[in-house]
Design a protein around this motif. Structure first.
Motif, mmCIF file in Angstrom:
data_model
loop_
_atom_site.group_PDB
_atom_site.id
_atom_site.type_symbol
_atom_site.label_atom_id
_atom_site.label_comp_id
_atom_site.label_asym_id
_atom_site.label_seq_id
_atom_site.Cartn_x
_atom_site.Cartn_y
_atom_site.Cartn_z
ATOM 1 N N TYR A 164 50.604 37.878 29.343
ATOM 2 C CA TYR A 164 51.580 38.984 29.334
ATOM 3 C C TYR A 164 51.235 40.067 30.356
ATOM 4 O O TYR A 164 52.091 40.862 30.767
ATOM 5 N N MET A 170 44.747 39.273 18.391
ATOM 6 C CA MET A 170 46.165 39.073 18.731
ATOM 7 C C MET A 170 46.560 37.590 18.811
ATOM 8 O O MET A 170 47.638 37.193 18.361
ATOM 9 N N THR A 222 49.421 35.856 16.569
ATOM 10 C CA THR A 222 50.592 35.295 17.262
ATOM 11 C C THR A 222 50.853 33.870 16.774
ATOM 12 O O THR A 222 51.994 33.501 16.471
ATOM 13 N N ALA A 258 44.822 29.623 24.276
ATOM 14 C CA ALA A 258 44.396 30.482 23.157
ATOM 15 C C ALA A 258 45.332 30.338 21.962
ATOM 16 O O ALA A 258 44.906 30.006 20.856
ATOM 17 N N ALA A 261 49.608 19.627 27.238
ATOM 18 C CA ALA A 261 48.654 20.417 28.021
ATOM 19 C C ALA A 261 48.490 19.804 29.410
ATOM 20 O O ALA A 261 49.013 18.725 29.690
ATOM 21 N N LYS A 283 41.842 18.223 28.453
ATOM 22 C CA LYS A 283 42.423 19.107 27.427
ATOM 23 C C LYS A 283 43.075 18.280 26.319
ATOM 24 O O LYS A 283 42.930 18.590 25.131
ATOM 25 N N LYS A 288 51.111 17.036 33.427
ATOM 26 C CA LYS A 288 50.933 16.945 34.884
ATOM 27 C C LYS A 288 50.953 15.498 35.372
ATOM 28 O O LYS A 288 51.225 15.240 36.540
ATOM 29 N N CYS A 321 57.646 31.824 22.213
ATOM 30 C CA CYS A 321 56.512 32.756 22.210
ATOM 31 C C CYS A 321 56.171 33.197 23.624
ATOM 32 O O CYS A 321 55.752 34.328 23.849
ATOM 33 N N GLY A 322 56.338 32.306 24.587
ATOM 34 C CA GLY A 322 56.010 32.644 25.967
ATOM 35 C C GLY A 322 56.679 31.688 26.918
ATOM 36 O O GLY A 322 57.229 30.658 26.495
ATOM 37 N N ALA A 323 56.650 32.039 28.195
ATOM 38 C CA ALA A 323 57.306 31.210 29.216
ATOM 39 C C ALA A 323 56.472 31.247 30.492
ATOM 40 O O ALA A 323 56.959 31.555 31.575
ATOM 41 N N PHE A 339 59.960 35.608 20.187
ATOM 42 C CA PHE A 339 58.954 36.130 19.250
ATOM 43 C C PHE A 339 58.024 37.085 19.992
ATOM 44 O O PHE A 339 57.500 36.746 21.054
ATOM 45 N N VAL A 348 54.679 39.380 18.840
ATOM 46 C CA VAL A 348 53.803 39.552 17.668
ATOM 47 C C VAL A 348 53.845 40.968 17.107
ATOM 48 O O VAL A 348 53.803 41.167 15.887
ATOM 49 N N MET A 358 42.972 31.833 34.365
ATOM 50 C CA MET A 358 43.701 31.564 33.113
ATOM 51 C C MET A 358 45.153 31.182 33.442
ATOM 52 O O MET A 358 45.689 30.206 32.891
ATOM 53 N N GLY A 371 45.363 27.683 34.484
ATOM 54 C CA GLY A 371 45.007 26.640 33.513
ATOM 55 C C GLY A 371 43.545 26.253 33.512
ATOM 56 O O GLY A 371 43.187 25.192 32.998
ATOM 57 N N GLY A 401 41.157 27.127 25.338
ATOM 58 C CA GLY A 401 41.134 28.180 24.327
ATOM 59 C C GLY A 401 41.259 29.541 24.988
ATOM 60 O O GLY A 401 41.821 29.665 26.079
#
Ligand SMILES: NC(=O)c1ccc[n+]([C@@H]2O[C@H](COP(=O)([O-])OP(=O)(O)OC[C@H]3O[C@@H](n4cnc5c(N)ncnc54)[C@H](OP(=O)(O)O)[C@@H]3O)[C@@H](O)[C@H]2O)c1
Length: 332
Positions: A48, A127, A131, A156, A176, A181, A198, A243-245, A274, A276, A319, A322, A326
């Motif tokens: 974010y 968080m 989430t 995460a 993933a 992973k 991938k 939750c995310g994009a 969503f 949190v 991050m 990728g 976690g």
């Protein structure tokens, strides 16, 4: 010497190290009545933050160019003139990317290093865990025996969502970005199936193969083509937690994809965004569940810890690319 990391310029497309600036300030910080002197111990780097680096309107204000970036941080109280906190306490909250800083204590919570490792307060019992738990429960409304697909599954939030799904009796399929992973999801976290997006040419077919009875819940962390492929496999009354994009966070043009409406109409399905923080009243109950499952050994957590405060921008870039398994955290 106190070091801070500021946003040098707003990134265009994929962020680079040139978008960040390290600033040194000599001298000791002093505190007034009601204030605390804090030393950063663990720093959370999160997707974010990419949104906050752009000037676009969102649910949280953008960072200012030239000013320090902030994120979830666990810090040690070096000195206190605030009645709620004592020297030697550890606190967690949204703080600036600085080695040391002065705070008035608002929004900070004490954390207990004897109850859990300090880094966990930025992940599984912070968080991230909230989430995963609240997105799945509040929108996903899981029922035993259902099938759930999780994208961003080795990250995460994804690692926690999948494990909670297994605790609740779901069949869980994780998507993933590497074979390593995918292997971790299955062998260490109990996922039933894993798909490496991938190397998989036909995601729609791969999801169908892993979920022959269709998908009841989709916990979406990534958006884009992966999520399009899931839509072809949803069941009647499916619930999709948006939750995310992350697959579109670095795009410079408005992303296009398939029209979701026919899939939602045909399947009487729900797709809901969503955030949190909208569920703050449910944090204590969610935390109780997460802590109990952790103590009982039903839930575990993965972390990728990067050493050195100065490596925080690189950890953020890694991050986003990728390189984490976690929760990605910097040890200052
Ligand atoms: N709504 C909320 O309240 C809330 C709260 C926390 C997080 N989130 C969202 O949840 C998602 C996961 O956050 P997180 O903190 O758990 O991060 P994370 O999953 O630990 O890290 C991000 C992961 O995204 C994956 N990724 C990067 N580019 C991708 C692409 N183009 N397509 C597919 N996957 C890609 C990478 O894994 P691969 O190797 O698998 O590509 C990377 O490890 C993010 O979208 C974040 O914005 C939302």
């Amino acid at each position: 010497m106190n070091t801070s990391i500021t946003l040098k310029q707003r990134p265009v497309g994929t962020p680079t190290l040139a978008d960040f600036e390290m600033k040194e300030q000599e001298g000791n910080l002093t505190i007034s009545d009601g204030e605390l002197l804090l030393k950063s111990i663990y720093i959370s780097v999160d997707p974010y933050l990419r949104g906050r680096m752009s000037a676009a309107k969102s649910y949280i204000p953008p960072f200012e160019v030239g000013k320090p970036i902030s994120s979830g941080i666990v810090a040690e109280v070096l000195d206190s003139k605030n009645k709620k906190f004592n020297k030697g306490d550890f606190v967690a909250g949204s703080l600036e990317w600085k080695t040391q800083q002065v705070s008035n204590g608002v929004g900070l919570q004490k954390v207990d290093k004897d109850k859990a490792p300090l880094s966990a307060y930025l992940g599984i019992i912070g968080m991230t865990g909230l989430t995963a738990f609240l997105g799945l429960h509040e929108i996903g409304k899981p029922k035993k025996g259902e099938t759930m697909v999780v994208s961003g599954a080795a990250g995460a939030v994804g690692t926690v969502v999948g494990q909670i799904g297994k605790i609740l009796g779901l069949t869980v399929i994780g998507i993933a970005g590497s074979d390593e992973k995918v292997a971790m999801l299955k062998s260490e976290l109990g996922f039933d199936h894993g798909i490496n997006y991938k190397t998989t040419k036909d995601m729609k077919a791969a999801i169908q193969e892993a979920a022959p009875n269709g998908v009841d819940i989709y916990y979406d962390n990534v958006g884009g083509p992966i999520s399009d492929a899931v839509l072809f496999n949803i069941n009647k009354f499916a619930r999709m937690i948006i939750c995310g994009a992350i697959s579109v966070y670095n795009k410079t043009e408005i992303p296009t994809g398939i029209s979701v409406q026919p899939f939602l109409v045909k399947n009487s399905a729900l797709m809901q965004g969503f955030i949190v923080s909208n569920y703050a009243d449910k944090f204590p109950d969610a935390m109780k569940h997460l802590s109990t499952w952790l103590t009982e050994g039903k839930l575990t957590y993965k972390e990728t810890i990067v050493e050195g405060f100065e490596n925080t921008p690189q950890a953020f870039l890694d991050m986003m690319a990728g390189k984490n398994k976690g929760k990605m955290i910097v040890k200052a």
